[in-house]
Design an enzyme around this catalytic site. Structure first.
Site, PDB file in Angstrom:
ATOM      1  CG  ASP A  68      66.304  29.275 -15.359  1.00  0.00           C
ATOM      2  OD1 ASP A  68      65.584  29.838 -14.363  1.00  0.00           O
ATOM      3  OD2 ASP A  68      65.654  28.054 -15.978  1.00  0.00           O
ATOM      4  NE  ARG A  93      69.437  28.292 -17.902  1.00  0.00           N
ATOM      5  CZ  ARG A  93      70.295  28.732 -16.954  1.00  0.00           C
ATOM      6  NH1 ARG A  93      70.573  27.733 -15.982  1.00  0.00           N
ATOM      7  NH2 ARG A  93      70.985  29.770 -16.773  1.00  0.00           N
ATOM      8  NE  ARG A 138      70.502  20.606 -15.363  1.00  0.00           N
ATOM      9  CZ  ARG A 138      69.891  21.803 -15.293  1.00  0.00           C
ATOM     10  NH1 ARG A 138      70.535  22.985 -15.477  1.00  0.00           N
ATOM     11  NH2 ARG A 138      68.701  21.919 -14.589  1.00  0.00           N
ATOM     12  CG  HIS A 167      74.239  23.608 -12.061  1.00  0.00           C
ATOM     13  ND1 HIS A 167      73.305  24.467 -12.015  1.00  0.00           N
ATOM     14  CD2 HIS A 167      74.594  22.961 -13.460  1.00  0.00           C
ATOM     15  CE1 HIS A 167      73.000  24.634 -13.578  1.00  0.00           C
ATOM     16  NE2 HIS A 167      73.848  23.788 -14.185  1.00  0.00           N
ATOM     17  CB  CYS A 261      72.827  30.536  -9.507  1.00  0.00           C
ATOM     18  SG  CYS A 261      72.799  28.816  -8.808  1.00  0.00           S
TER      19      CYS A 261
HETATM   20  N1  ARG Z   1      66.701  27.105 -13.347  1.00  0.00           N
HETATM   21  C1  ARG Z   1      67.872  27.078 -13.445  1.00  0.00           C
HETATM   22  C2  ARG Z   1      68.305  25.825 -14.328  1.00  0.00           C
HETATM   23  O1  ARG Z   1      67.882  24.592 -13.717  1.00  0.00           O
HETATM   24  C3  ARG Z   1      68.707  27.114 -12.292  1.00  0.00           C
HETATM   25  C4  ARG Z   1      70.145  27.498 -12.592  1.00  0.00           C
HETATM   26  C5  ARG Z   1      71.042  27.593 -11.332  1.00  0.00           C
HETATM   27  N2  ARG Z   1      72.533  28.046 -11.529  1.00  0.00           N
HETATM   28  C6  ARG Z   1      73.508  27.299 -11.052  1.00  0.00           C
HETATM   29  N3  ARG Z   1      74.526  27.777 -11.402  1.00  0.00           N
HETATM   30  N4  ARG Z   1      73.330  26.351 -10.096  1.00  0.00           N
HETATM   31  O2  ARG Z   1      69.274  25.593 -15.150  1.00  0.00           O
END
Ligand code: ARG
Length: 273
Positions: A68, A93, A138, A167, A261
């Site tokens: 990612d 991550r 998040r 997000h 993203c």
């Molecule tokens: N797979 C990543 C996650 O879930 C995707 C992140 C996408 N980034 C964003 N800025 N929306 O963290």
């Protein structure tokens, strides 16, 4: 209205090691096939789009085992030459955070460290003088207060309620210093009321536009780079006088990501808009 469409400086990360090996959002299905070579080609088109618009693109070296890492927006937030590093919610991550932090440090930004979960520009978007800050999935609400201390900008907390739009940058796009586009249903009733109050002329996206990541768009104040599949939103933006440029990032969408993203804005001193 003054339109500053020059001097944008973006940070991107080539999806060399892109894959969907785990699921930390509802878009990710580790059993579905992913074409990494196609993801790289789509990403290169996005990068070239920025260069053609006259923007600068810097690159951070991708690291194996961090599929990612292509989503550079989550690497931090940079305003006035200050970079706030990130702390990911998910352990998968976690190792991206020090890699991005080291890049900012080498690039000469003044570093600040997060105090709580903070996923950078994924949840934190500068809109004129305001810092719009998402929470609910998040970035921790407690981090919003810290953000205000670091950047000295008014922070507006926005409560995300739909797990598909986990997000802020999947549910809202900053178009210029005064206006945004967003999906109302992705926000709590109180946050919808705040958005209506702050941005009475906002462009409201349809559910179909949001579902193809149409709001995960990058605007320089005049040109809006967005997924080519978001046709209704593109038409609405053109009606408002923006120029739209469609890009296809279908492979990256399998991880729950789109153009924004993949793009982190580096703002130093003057270019702090
Ligand atoms: N797979 C990543 C996650 O879930 C995707 C992140 C996408 N980034 C964003 N800025 N929306 O963290």
């Amino acid at each position: 209205m003054t339109l500053d469409t020059t001097g944008r400086r973006y940070l991107m990360c080539r999806p060399t090691y892109f894959a969907v090996d785990y699921a930390i959002n509802p878009w990710m299905d580790p059993s579905a096939p992913v074409d990494t070579a196609l993801a790289v080609r789509q990403w290169e088109t996005l990068r070239q789009t920025y260069l053609d618009l006259g923007h600068r693109v810097e690159e951070i070296e991708p690291l194996p085992g961090l599929p990612d890492m292509v989503f550079a927006a989550n690497g931090g937030i940079v305003i006035d030459g200050r970079a706030l590093a990130v702390q990911f919610r998910d352990p998968q991550r976690a190792d991206e955070a020090p890699a991005y932090r080291a890049w900012f440090e080498r690039a000469g930004f003044t570093m600040y460290d997060p105090k709580h979960v903070n996923e950078g520009e994924g949840d934190l978007l500068l809109a004129g003088d305001l810092l719009l800050a998402g929470t609910g999935f998040r970035t921790a609400h407690a981090e919003h207060a810290h953000l205000q201390e670091v950047f000295g900008r008014p922070v507006i907390t926005l409560q995300l309620v739909d797990p598909r739009y986990y997000h802020l940058d999947t549910a809202l796009c900053v178009l210029d210093e005064r206006n945004v586009a967003y999906l109302p249903a992705a926000f709590s009733p109180g946050s919808q009321a705040v958005l209506r109050r702050l941005f009475p002329d906002a462009v409201l996206a349809t559910a179909a536009d949001a579902a193809v990541f149409g709001l995960n768009a990058v605007s320089d104040g005049r040109h809006v780079v967005l997924p080519s599949q978001a046709t209704t939103l593109a038409a609405a933006l053109r009606d408002r006088g923006y120029e739209t440029i469609g890009v296809d990032l279908s492979e990256l969408r399998k991880a729950g990501g789109g153009p924004k993203c993949c793009t982190l804005t580096l703002r130093e001193g003057e270019a702090s808009k």
